[in-house]
Design an enzyme around this catalytic site. Structure first.
Site, PDB file in Angstrom:
ATOM      1  N   GLU A  49       0.347  -1.496   0.114  1.00  0.00           N
ATOM      2  CA  GLU A  49      -0.121   0.528   0.153  1.00  0.00           C
ATOM      3  C   GLU A  49       1.477   1.292  -0.005  1.00  0.00           C
ATOM      4  O   GLU A  49       1.346   0.933   1.008  1.00  0.00           O
ATOM      5  CB  GLU A  49      -1.030   0.037   0.719  1.00  0.00           C
ATOM      6  CG  GLU A  49      -2.082   0.535   1.054  1.00  0.00           C
ATOM      7  CD  GLU A  49      -2.922  -0.028   2.245  1.00  0.00           C
ATOM      8  OE1 GLU A  49      -3.188  -0.800   2.863  1.00  0.00           O
ATOM      9  OE2 GLU A  49      -3.201   1.473   3.204  1.00  0.00           O
ATOM     10  N   ASP A  60      -5.604   9.829   9.027  1.00  0.00           N
ATOM     11  CA  ASP A  60      -4.539   9.554   9.666  1.00  0.00           C
ATOM     12  C   ASP A  60      -3.853  10.765  10.925  1.00  0.00           C
ATOM     13  O   ASP A  60      -4.203  11.807  11.520  1.00  0.00           O
ATOM     14  CB  ASP A  60      -3.121  10.053   8.477  1.00  0.00           C
ATOM     15  CG  ASP A  60      -3.462   9.410   7.869  1.00  0.00           C
ATOM     16  OD1 ASP A  60      -3.719   7.554   7.177  1.00  0.00           O
ATOM     17  OD2 ASP A  60      -3.922   8.884   6.260  1.00  0.00           O
ATOM     18  N   TYR A 175     -11.413  -3.720   2.528  1.00  0.00           N
ATOM     19  CA  TYR A 175     -10.442  -2.938   3.319  1.00  0.00           C
ATOM     20  C   TYR A 175     -11.363  -2.292   5.083  1.00  0.00           C
ATOM     21  O   TYR A 175     -12.554  -1.894   5.001  1.00  0.00           O
ATOM     22  CB  TYR A 175      -9.575  -1.982   3.212  1.00  0.00           C
ATOM     23  CG  TYR A 175      -8.951  -1.275   4.392  1.00  0.00           C
ATOM     24  CD1 TYR A 175      -8.836  -1.410   5.425  1.00  0.00           C
ATOM     25  CD2 TYR A 175      -7.265  -1.237   3.452  1.00  0.00           C
ATOM     26  CE1 TYR A 175      -8.101  -0.580   6.229  1.00  0.00           C
ATOM     27  CE2 TYR A 175      -6.403  -0.268   3.993  1.00  0.00           C
ATOM     28  CZ  TYR A 175      -6.481  -1.000   5.838  1.00  0.00           C
ATOM     29  OH  TYR A 175      -5.519   0.168   6.521  1.00  0.00           O
TER      30      TYR A 175
END
Lengths: 263, 412
Positions: A49, A60, A175
């Site tokens: 990734e 994030d 995911y």
């Protein structure tokens, strides 16, 4: 069939769980980053990734925020990120690369041009955090039409009512985000994740890979044992931030990959 | 522009939350279910009389609405042209228009059973308004504020703390308003179940731009009847003007006039040190291009690679690299005109307003006033300009003193 589809088919045949490693393209600089990426398959990484740096990475935590900042400070761009993938592909034509990032650099590049360039660079799939199913016309559908996987995030807030919509245009793998939160924060718990993965697998034949909150070989193994594989990002990026030599970063990655493969 | 277009300007956004190509819902999956819940709850509230009754009661007795529409005789005389009215939203409780919107969102949050409120703030006005309403309702309040703004807006930080809010200085990125918004989004994604994100401007994912606009529209609606009262039945303003950072006070003033073809609409962006110079400004429409940030597509200050740039303005409240999506659309279709004003021009307007009208304006509406000063002299005396005085300048006196060369110790 993309490299991602082929990889998961092969893992399935071998009865193995997958291991996905995230690194930020251009962190700490282009050359070191390329060296790390080149070493990932040898360390047991099944899918790479590759983080696309962005100034405003809203999903994030501090570790990956800083990695993006280091990359940008070093002059990293979308074009250079694709150049890094191109370099990697010269020596490896089988390990899938998923580009993970935010929409604006792609939108700024122009979606059609981006898809052409990304395919030419050997990118196999995309994870774009700020493109939920409601915005599928933007990039998801054009990407799939161009033969690229579009990997969607499913989260603890994706309830049964919403799950079919999330799965509808997903390809490659699903995911599953193990926590409500940002990368590198709370720890994922296999006891929570297991039933959620089962819930998703009841609705799709795609592999379900779990990420967020996985930071050790033990965790990698525990999570992979209740899913089709595990993703580690912040823990690896943290080693790079400490300035560890490439060999040491890759040794650490290998322990994580071994963990997942033991599951 | 063709007149037959004019009945359609108030119908946006569409079901995908778009104004033309702008707006939308560019958020992570974790937030998406919440945003859909919020949209459903807001749609219900919009037609619920008890919701608006609660709003009206608080607007009147807690905020002090309606705010006056004030004819400014000395400004008008000094400029020698158009007749100038100021919509006095700086007289609201907490000193700015921000509370109009906060009340609406907090009442919604209570209806949704949320117990914890988060907000981002730049100048601190939205943070103070949020902290205020949270205190009023006994809700926990966390305000994200760029570390740089925490320094330059110390009085507002202290106000928020007095009101019981937790102020979190944001050091991620460059520590400015956009980074505060990033950290607020990160908090939200982590605490989705009990937390409501109270956004301070007409930006963010749908339904925020429309919802905040609707709550702020009280400004324009009042102007409509107040002007009729003072100038005669049916008299509309010829020009409405407001300053724009994200653009909530402007949207609140403009929206009720979008379908009145005779009304000129002018938004004033922060030109910083000048829009020609290298990005030392916050004029997203004049100096940016379309992109996606913070949940919506709009005009953004960005580099060739799509990386977001920092804005620059003397006013912390305008210091944002984007603009609400509805403004982006009004700009593209030409219904509203957008101009920019430099720091220097805003400072001159600030002083002019103090001297002519005895009103100390915030630096944000000083930008709007600077543009009024440019155009009013050349307009006929029966041309009515309504400018939104969206905030008072108490918070800015230290900044202004510094720029004017006064040595003024801050209270700490």
């Amino acid at each position: 069939m993309t490299r991602i589809d082929a990889k998961f088919a092969a893992l399935k045949d071998q009865g193995k769980k997958g291991f996905v490693a995230y690194v930020m393209a251009g962190d700490p600089d282009f050359d070191t980053s390329l060296e790390i990426v080149k070493g990932l398959p040898g360390a047991g990484v099944d899918v790479i990734e590759l983080g696309l740096p962005f100034t405003d990475p809203m999903a994030d935590g501090p570790t990956i925020q800083k990695a993006g900042q280091r990359a940008l400070d070093g002059g990293m761009t979308l074009k250079k990120t694709l150049a890094l993938a191109t370099e990697f592909r010269k020596g490896d034509d089988t390990t899938p690369i998923v580009l993970m990032g935010y929409y604006n650099p792609i939108y700024s590049h122009g979606v059609e041009t981006f898809l052409t360039d990304a395919k030419a660079a050997g990118i196999d799939g995309l994870i774009v955090v700020d493109l939920p199913p409601e915005e599928d016309d933007e990039l998801c559908l054009p990407a799939q039409a161009a033969g690229m996987n579009f990997i969607r995030l499913a989260t603890p807030t994706t309830d049964d009512r919403r799950l079919p919509k999330v799965l509808e245009n997903t390809s490659g793998f699903v995911y599953y985000v193990s926590i409500t939160g940002i990368t590198g924060s709370a720890e994922a718990q296999a006891t929570d994740v297991g039933p959620e993965v089962a819930r998703i697998k009841a609705k799709t034949d795609l592999p379900v890979i779990v990420g967020f909150g996985i930071n050790s070989p033990e965790k990698s193994q525990a999570i992979a044992s209740v899913a089709d594989g595990a993703v580690v990002g912040s823990a690896i990026v943290g080693k790079i931030a400490e300035g560890k030599p490439v060999a040491e970063v890759l040794d650490f990655v290998k322990t994580l990959a071994d963990g997942a493969h033991r599951a | 522009m063709a007149n037959d277009l004019f009945n359609s300007f108030m119908s946006g956004p569409d079901e995908k939350g778009r104004f033309g190509i702008f707006g939308g819902r560019f958020v992570s999956e974790t937030l998406m279910p919440l945003i859909l819940d919020l949209e459903a709850e807001y749609e219900k509230a919009k037609t619920d009389d008890s919701f608006w009754a609660e709003m009206d009661d608080l607007w009147q007795h807690y905020v002090g609405r309606p705010s006056p529409l004030y004819y400014a005789p000395r400004l008008t005389e000094a400029l020698g042209g158009a007749k100038i009215y100021l919509k006095r939203d700086e007289l609201n409780h907490t000193g700015a228009h921000k509370i109009n919107n906060v009340l609406g969102q907090i009442i919604l949050a209570r209806r949704m059973g949320k117990t914890r409120i988060i907000a981002e703030t730049g100048a601190g006005q939205h943070g103070v308004a949020t902290a205020t309403v949270c205190a009023r309702f006994g809700l926990k309040c966390v305000v994200y504020m760029g570390a740089h703004d925490v320094e330059r807006q110390a009085p507002n930080v202290f106000r928020m703390r007095l009101l019981g809010a937790e102020v979190v200085p944001v050091t991620s990125g460059r520590g400015t308003l956009k980074d505060a918004m990033n950290d607020a989004l990160r908090d939200w994604v982590t605490n989705v179940r009990d937390t409501f994100y109270c956004i301070g401007t007409v930006a963010g994912p749908h339904p925020y731009p429309a919802m905040v606009r609707d709550f702020q529209s009280i400004i324009g609606k009042e102007v409509r009847w107040q002007l009729a009262e003072q100038e005669g039945e049916g008299r509309l303003p010829d020009t409405v003007i407001a300053a724009i950072g994200g653009g909530s006070n402007a949207m609140g003033l403009f929206y009720p006039f979008l379908d009145d073809p005779s009304v000129n609409i002018i938004g004033v962006e922060a030109g910083g040190k000048g829009v020609d110079m290298k990005m030392e400004h916050c004029a997203s429409l004049t100096g940016g291009r379309p992109g996606v940030l913070h949940g919506n597509r709009t005009y953004l200050l960005q580099d060739d690679d799509g990386q977001i740039l920092e804005g620059f303005s003397i006013s912390a409240g305008l210091d944002y690299p984007g603009i609400g999506p509805e403004h982006a659309w009004l700009h593209d279709i030409g219904r509203a005109q957008y101009v920019s004003i430099t720091d220097k021009e805003a400072l001159e307007a600030f002083q002019f307003c103090c001297q002519q009208e005895g009103i100390i304006p915030a630096l944000e509406p000083s930008h709007a006033l600077a543009h009024v000063m440019k155009i009013a002299p050349d307009l006929p005396k029966d041309h009515i300009i309504v400018m939104n005085m969206c905030g008072r300048g108490d918070k800015d006196i230290f900044t202004v003193a510094r720029h004017l060369g006064f040595d003024m110790e801050e209270s700490d």
